[in-house]
Design a protein around this motif. Structure first.
Motif, PDB file in Angstrom:
ATOM      1  N   LYS A   1      -2.761  -7.330  -3.882  1.00  0.00           N
ATOM      2  CA  LYS A   1      -3.809  -8.135  -3.495  1.00  0.00           C
ATOM      3  C   LYS A   1      -3.565  -9.448  -3.069  1.00  0.00           C
ATOM      4  O   LYS A   1      -2.350 -10.106  -3.341  1.00  0.00           O
ATOM      5  N   THR A   2      -4.085  -9.950  -2.051  1.00  0.00           N
ATOM      6  CA  THR A   2      -4.194 -11.295  -1.308  1.00  0.00           C
ATOM      7  C   THR A   2      -5.173 -11.969  -1.203  1.00  0.00           C
ATOM      8  O   THR A   2      -6.251 -11.738  -1.929  1.00  0.00           O
ATOM      9  N   ALA A   3      -5.143 -13.108  -0.718  1.00  0.00           N
ATOM     10  CA  ALA A   3      -6.341 -14.215  -0.858  1.00  0.00           C
ATOM     11  C   ALA A   3      -7.350 -13.498  -0.163  1.00  0.00           C
ATOM     12  O   ALA A   3      -8.626 -13.993  -0.305  1.00  0.00           O
ATOM     13  N   ASP A   4      -7.170 -12.611   0.881  1.00  0.00           N
ATOM     14  CA  ASP A   4      -8.089 -12.248   1.652  1.00  0.00           C
ATOM     15  C   ASP A   4      -8.677 -10.922   1.420  1.00  0.00           C
ATOM     16  O   ASP A   4      -9.877 -10.269   2.105  1.00  0.00           O
ATOM     17  N   GLY A   5      -8.063 -10.079   0.097  1.00  0.00           N
ATOM     18  CA  GLY A   5      -8.358  -8.750   0.169  1.00  0.00           C
ATOM     19  C   GLY A   5      -7.243  -8.068  -0.410  1.00  0.00           C
ATOM     20  O   GLY A   5      -6.511  -8.577  -1.572  1.00  0.00           O
ATOM     21  N   PHE A   6      -6.675  -7.186   0.244  1.00  0.00           N
ATOM     22  CA  PHE A   6      -5.587  -6.248  -0.184  1.00  0.00           C
ATOM     23  C   PHE A   6      -4.699  -6.099   1.227  1.00  0.00           C
ATOM     24  O   PHE A   6      -5.179  -5.956   2.278  1.00  0.00           O
ATOM     25  N   THR A   7      -3.489  -5.811   0.849  1.00  0.00           N
ATOM     26  CA  THR A   7      -2.463  -5.348   1.931  1.00  0.00           C
ATOM     27  C   THR A   7      -1.831  -3.946   1.393  1.00  0.00           C
ATOM     28  O   THR A   7      -1.683  -3.942   0.063  1.00  0.00           O
ATOM     29  N   THR A   8      -1.457  -3.053   2.144  1.00  0.00           N
ATOM     30  CA  THR A   8      -0.813  -1.926   1.705  1.00  0.00           C
ATOM     31  C   THR A   8       0.405  -1.796   2.412  1.00  0.00           C
ATOM     32  O   THR A   8       0.883  -2.278   3.510  1.00  0.00           O
ATOM     33  N   TRP A   9       1.380  -0.947   1.796  1.00  0.00           N
ATOM     34  CA  TRP A   9       2.752  -0.623   2.333  1.00  0.00           C
ATOM     35  C   TRP A   9       3.055   0.660   1.837  1.00  0.00           C
ATOM     36  O   TRP A   9       2.814   1.114   0.662  1.00  0.00           O
ATOM     37  N   MET A  10       3.742   1.465   2.886  1.00  0.00           N
ATOM     38  CA  MET A  10       4.379   2.829   2.262  1.00  0.00           C
ATOM     39  C   MET A  10       5.896   3.041   2.802  1.00  0.00           C
ATOM     40  O   MET A  10       6.113   2.416   3.846  1.00  0.00           O
ATOM     41  N   SER A  11       6.625   3.621   1.890  1.00  0.00           N
ATOM     42  CA  SER A  11       8.247   3.874   2.344  1.00  0.00           C
ATOM     43  C   SER A  11       7.919   4.822   3.448  1.00  0.00           C
ATOM     44  O   SER A  11       7.153   5.693   3.602  1.00  0.00           O
ATOM     45  N   PRO A  12       9.240   5.178   4.219  1.00  0.00           N
ATOM     46  CA  PRO A  12       9.127   5.986   5.169  1.00  0.00           C
ATOM     47  C   PRO A  12       9.091   7.364   4.757  1.00  0.00           C
ATOM     48  O   PRO A  12       8.401   8.324   5.222  1.00  0.00           O
ATOM     49  N   GLN A  13       9.456   7.720   3.352  1.00  0.00           N
ATOM     50  CA  GLN A  13       9.294   9.176   2.715  1.00  0.00           C
ATOM     51  C   GLN A  13       7.983   9.326   2.391  1.00  0.00           C
ATOM     52  O   GLN A  13       7.415  10.535   2.629  1.00  0.00           O
ATOM     53  N   PHE A  14       7.056   8.289   2.132  1.00  0.00           N
ATOM     54  CA  PHE A  14       5.619   8.559   1.783  1.00  0.00           C
ATOM     55  C   PHE A  14       4.935   8.997   3.115  1.00  0.00           C
ATOM     56  O   PHE A  14       4.083   9.748   3.093  1.00  0.00           O
TER      57      PHE A  14
END
Length: 350
Positions: free
Chosen positions: A324-337
């Motif tokens: 969760k961020t002030a503007d909505g959401f950010t996503t992150w994925m690992s190289p394996q994902f």
């Protein structure tokens, strides 16, 4: 509560643990579904010899009933409850299945530096997310400190000899809670039953833990969607092809309550004794088994975004995080994902 959407053929199976799942098929498939462990399960078989399906629904139901009786903290006569009720420190014999879960939990607990802790039950109960009722007021620091003194993987020892598997606690009132891994274990257990019956094209889901093998009845891959972190809609944030792996998501956005004007998550940080307050709202893990995925996702949720990223990279885990961020959401994925991702939705504002 774990949140996944399973795309089985053209339809979508929603696994919320709240509403009965529904699925639409564009080809015949054998299915079994019902309730277990306080949530729903569904088994879909794409293709199998007719003799493999004889009596299978009853066997699945019985297996899940046995798993629940073994692992439940809500049933006073379950195997786990008997261990928790034992007010001594001598080793207690446990089943091979329980030993498998605890071994996985202890290993992941060490890797997460105690963030995933199956002895956190006193804190879970204190905050009203276990068999005990929701508190009418916020626990004070004295209560939290008292509960924390009963928590810690260092108090639990798993051993094996020619007579079997043994579990020992050095605190007579140590309380073990396996709910964070129970769905994953049950999912794998059903999958093993299917394979023993000669079934090799299936999808099994128990709560938010899923595992697949082979392809769907139409010959297309089984696809699973990670839900957008909101309790107001069911929208896919990313879609993955499991390629025969297990998946589990831990999220802080569905299982909560409000007390004294504050939203309290069901995910408890053993280090503080309190519900998590950081901005990580969803952690998804893909692993070779649903049990493995179910163990890692909770630990990552407790750690928070940055520590979860660091651990995923260090251990080579297939991980997808939503923050969760002030503007909505950010996503992150690992190289394996990334190897499993079919598509990913644009990050949306809350």
């Amino acid at each position: 509560m774990n949140q996944l959407v399973v795309f089985a053929l053209s339809g979508a199976l929603l696994l919320t643990g709240c509403d009965k799942p529904q699925v639409q098929h564009d080809a015949p498939a054998w299915t079994a579904e019902g309730k277990t462990m306080g949530t729903f399960y569904r088994v879909t078989v794409a293709d199998a010899p007719p003799e493999a399906l004889v009596g299978l629904k009853q066997q699945i139901s019985q297996l899940l009933e046995e798993d629940n009786h073994e692992l439940s903290t809500y049933q006073s006569d379950s195997n786990l409850s008997h261990f928790n009720q034992y007010a001594g420190t001598d080793p207690q014999r446990i089943t091979t299945g329980m030993a498998e879960i605890i071994s996985t939990a202890l290993r992941i607990g060490v890797k997460t530096e105690g963030a995933m802790d199956i002895t956190v039950g006193p804190l879970v109960n204190l905050w009203g997310f276990g068999p005990d009722k929701q508190p009418i007021k916020m626990p004070d620091q004295q209560q939290i400190d008292a509960a924390r003194r009963l928590v810690g993987l260092r108090h639990l020892t798993l051993s094996e000899n020619v007579q079997g598997q043994w579990l020992q606690k050095d605190l007579p009132n140590l309380y073990v809670d396996l709910s964070t891994l129970g769905e994953g274990y049950a999912t794998d257990h059903v999958a093993r039953l299917l394979e023993k019956r000669g079934v090799n094209r299936y999808l099994v889901s128990v709560g938010g833990a899923v595992i697949t093998r082979g392809v769907s009845p139409t010959g297309r891959p089984w696809r699973v969607a990670i839900q957008r972190p909101t309790d107001k809609e069911d929208v896919a944030q990313a879609i993955v092809d499991l390629q025969g792996h297990g998946i589990s998501t831990s999220g802080s956005y569905r299982n909560y309550y409000e007390l004294d004007g504050k939203r309290l998550s069901h995910i408890i940080d053993p280090a503080t004794g309190r519900p998590i307050e950081h901005k990580l709202v969803s952690a998804t893990v893909i692993a070779t088994t649903a049990l493995e995925a179910d163990g890692w996702d909770t630990g990552l949720m407790v750690l928070g975004t940055q520590k979860a990223k660091d651990l995923a990279l260090r251990e080579g885990l297939a991980v997808y995080l939503i923050t969760k961020t002030a503007d909505g959401f950010t996503t992150w994925m690992s190289p394996q994902f990334k190897a499993f991702v079919i598509s990913q939705a644009q990050v949306s504002a809350s």
